[in-house]
Design an enzyme around this catalytic site. Structure first.
Site, mmCIF file in Angstrom:
data_model
loop_
_atom_site.group_PDB
_atom_site.id
_atom_site.type_symbol
_atom_site.label_atom_id
_atom_site.label_comp_id
_atom_site.label_asym_id
_atom_site.label_seq_id
_atom_site.Cartn_x
_atom_site.Cartn_y
_atom_site.Cartn_z
ATOM 1 N N TYR A 60 0.826 -1.200 0.000
ATOM 2 C CA TYR A 60 0.000 0.000 0.000
ATOM 3 C C TYR A 60 0.869 1.262 0.000
ATOM 4 O O TYR A 60 1.709 1.460 0.888
ATOM 5 C CB TYR A 60 -0.943 0.026 1.197
ATOM 6 C CG TYR A 60 -2.088 -0.971 1.116
ATOM 7 C CD1 TYR A 60 -2.389 -1.634 -0.074
ATOM 8 C CD2 TYR A 60 -2.872 -1.242 2.229
ATOM 9 C CE1 TYR A 60 -3.441 -2.535 -0.139
ATOM 10 C CE2 TYR A 60 -3.932 -2.149 2.169
ATOM 11 C CZ TYR A 60 -4.206 -2.788 0.980
ATOM 12 O OH TYR A 60 -5.247 -3.690 0.909
ATOM 13 N N LEU A 233 -17.450 -0.313 0.111
ATOM 14 C CA LEU A 233 -18.228 0.893 -0.201
ATOM 15 C C LEU A 233 -18.434 1.082 -1.700
ATOM 16 O O LEU A 233 -18.975 2.105 -2.135
ATOM 17 C CB LEU A 233 -17.543 2.131 0.399
ATOM 18 C CG LEU A 233 -17.585 2.217 1.934
ATOM 19 C CD1 LEU A 233 -16.707 3.352 2.429
ATOM 20 C CD2 LEU A 233 -19.014 2.401 2.434
ATOM 21 N N ALA A 234 -18.002 0.087 -2.484
ATOM 22 C CA ALA A 234 -18.250 0.093 -3.935
ATOM 23 C C ALA A 234 -17.749 1.367 -4.619
ATOM 24 O O ALA A 234 -18.385 1.884 -5.537
ATOM 25 C CB ALA A 234 -19.742 -0.123 -4.227
ATOM 26 N N GLY A 236 -17.848 4.283 -3.849
ATOM 27 C CA GLY A 236 -18.691 5.461 -3.696
ATOM 28 C C GLY A 236 -19.804 5.629 -4.711
ATOM 29 O O GLY A 236 -20.460 6.675 -4.752
ATOM 30 N N THR A 239 -22.967 6.402 -2.976
ATOM 31 C CA THR A 239 -22.884 7.358 -1.870
ATOM 32 C C THR A 239 -22.383 8.726 -2.317
ATOM 33 O O THR A 239 -21.722 9.436 -1.566
ATOM 34 C CB THR A 239 -21.972 6.804 -0.757
ATOM 35 O OG1 THR A 239 -20.688 6.463 -1.329
ATOM 36 C CG2 THR A 239 -22.573 5.569 -0.118
ATOM 37 N N GLU A 244 -23.036 9.913 -14.117
ATOM 38 C CA GLU A 244 -23.485 10.303 -15.462
ATOM 39 C C GLU A 244 -23.324 9.166 -16.470
ATOM 40 O O GLU A 244 -24.198 8.944 -17.324
ATOM 41 C CB GLU A 244 -22.707 11.528 -15.932
ATOM 42 C CG GLU A 244 -23.137 12.027 -17.313
ATOM 43 C CD GLU A 244 -22.363 13.246 -17.761
ATOM 44 O OE1 GLU A 244 -22.524 13.644 -18.933
ATOM 45 O OE2 GLU A 244 -21.582 13.795 -16.947
#
Length: 324
Positions: A60, A233-234, A236, A239, A244
């Site tokens: 990371y 959280l996919a 966002g 969320t 679009e």
């Protein structure tokens, strides 16, 4: 509320804080003071909100995520006693000088050397949980078992697990390993639903499009292997992210998430995470946001219980087609 991870006795929070976003990004730039400040803020906020498990990987931010976290522990060493620290290894970056591609490595020497690097960067004496990051197709399970035994005997690692592995791969490794594998971390979210589709599509043509081998979820439940969800959280998409160019199923599901959040007076993140935690496998979502408000929004998931109807409404909406 704490969630005992199998027979280990580790009293882990239901949410895990994923540290991939720490360290200033995926580059070789030096760590700045603001990166350390950010790490302090997210770690302390997580702990204040009952999140005591932190997920790392040696890759990371090219190791900087672990390094800034280690600086936090150096400056506030008492935090360590309130944490469960987990890290992953096994992914190797490309080596242009040697003409080597990105690859996986579960050799004994690489595992042992990688753990030493993890401990040094995190500024700790031992790791609570060590995961193998992605399946190494050249894995010799006996060699891995030797490395695990040595790490356990030396006190460098308390418990072991895997990430992104099927039931068959775990079974092979466990067959030669005396150390109980206690975790399997998989990509699971309201958007990435292959872990559910595998069961729904038994004996159907659509099963060929699934990436999670049949029986993995059930095997982990039967063997008391804690399932952790990365990407929970996919990214966002439900969320607040710009949709679009998204498909109609994503747009419709985002509207449903928003509706349920308004009805229950919680964040949209809370609905997305509560959907995962509704599953009887007691999934632990890993949240990777560095946005402090969003972290607090995620914690609201712990007070949300979706009904069976609400859960299926979200699931079918995400699928974009009716159940068979």
């Amino acid at each position: 509320m704490k969630l005992p991870i199998n027979e280990s006795g580790l009293a882990a929070s239901q949410l895990i804080y994923g540290c991939m976003g720490l360290g200033g990004g995926w580059n070789r730039d030096p760590i700045q003071s603001e990166h350390i400040t950010q790490a302090h803020e997210v770690v302390e906020l997580a702990l204040e909100n009952g999140i005591n498990m932190f997920d790392h990987a040696d890759i990371y931010a090219f190791g900087k995520a672990e390094t800034v976290f280690g600086q936090v522990l150096k400056e506030k060493p008492t935090l360590r006693e309130n944490m469960i620290l987990q890290s992953k290894l096994g992914i190797r970056f490309p080596d242009e000088e040697k003409g080597l591609p990105a690859r996986y490595d579960f050799s004994k020497s690489y595992i042992l050397d990688s753990v030493d690097g993890i401990l040094s960067r995190l500024n700790i004496d031992y790791l609570d949980v060590l995961l193998l990051h992605r399946p190494d197709v050249l894995m010799d399970s006996r060699e891995v078992a030797e490395a695990f035994h040595q790490l356990k005997s030396s006190g460098k690692v308390r418990y072991f697990g895997v990430s992104n592995m099927s039931a068959g791969q775990i079974r092979l490794l466990q067959n030669n390993c005396n150390e109980k594998l206690i975790v399997n971390q998989l990509e699971m979210s309201l958007d990435k639903i292959g872990w559910l589709e595998t069961g729904v599509h038994v004996n159907q043509v659509a099963a060929r499009d699934n990436v999670l081998p049949e029986g993995t979820l059930e095997y982990c439940q039967l063997e008391n292997i804690q399932l952790q969800a990365w990407g929970s959280l996919a990214k966002g998409i439900y969320t607040g992210r710009d949709l679009e160019n998204a498909g109609e199923n994503v747009k419709n599901t985002a509207l449903l998430v928003q509706r349920f959040a308004e009805e229950k007076q919680v964040s949209q993140e809370a609905i997305v995470l509560a959907w995962l935690m509704k599953h009887p496998a007691a999934i632990q979502p890993v949240i990777g946001t560095t946005n402090l408000a969003r972290i607090q929004g995620c914690v609201e998931a712990l007070k949300v219980t979706l009904s069976r109807d609400e859960w299926y409404t979200l699931y079918v909406s995400s699928r974009g087609v009716s159940l068979p």
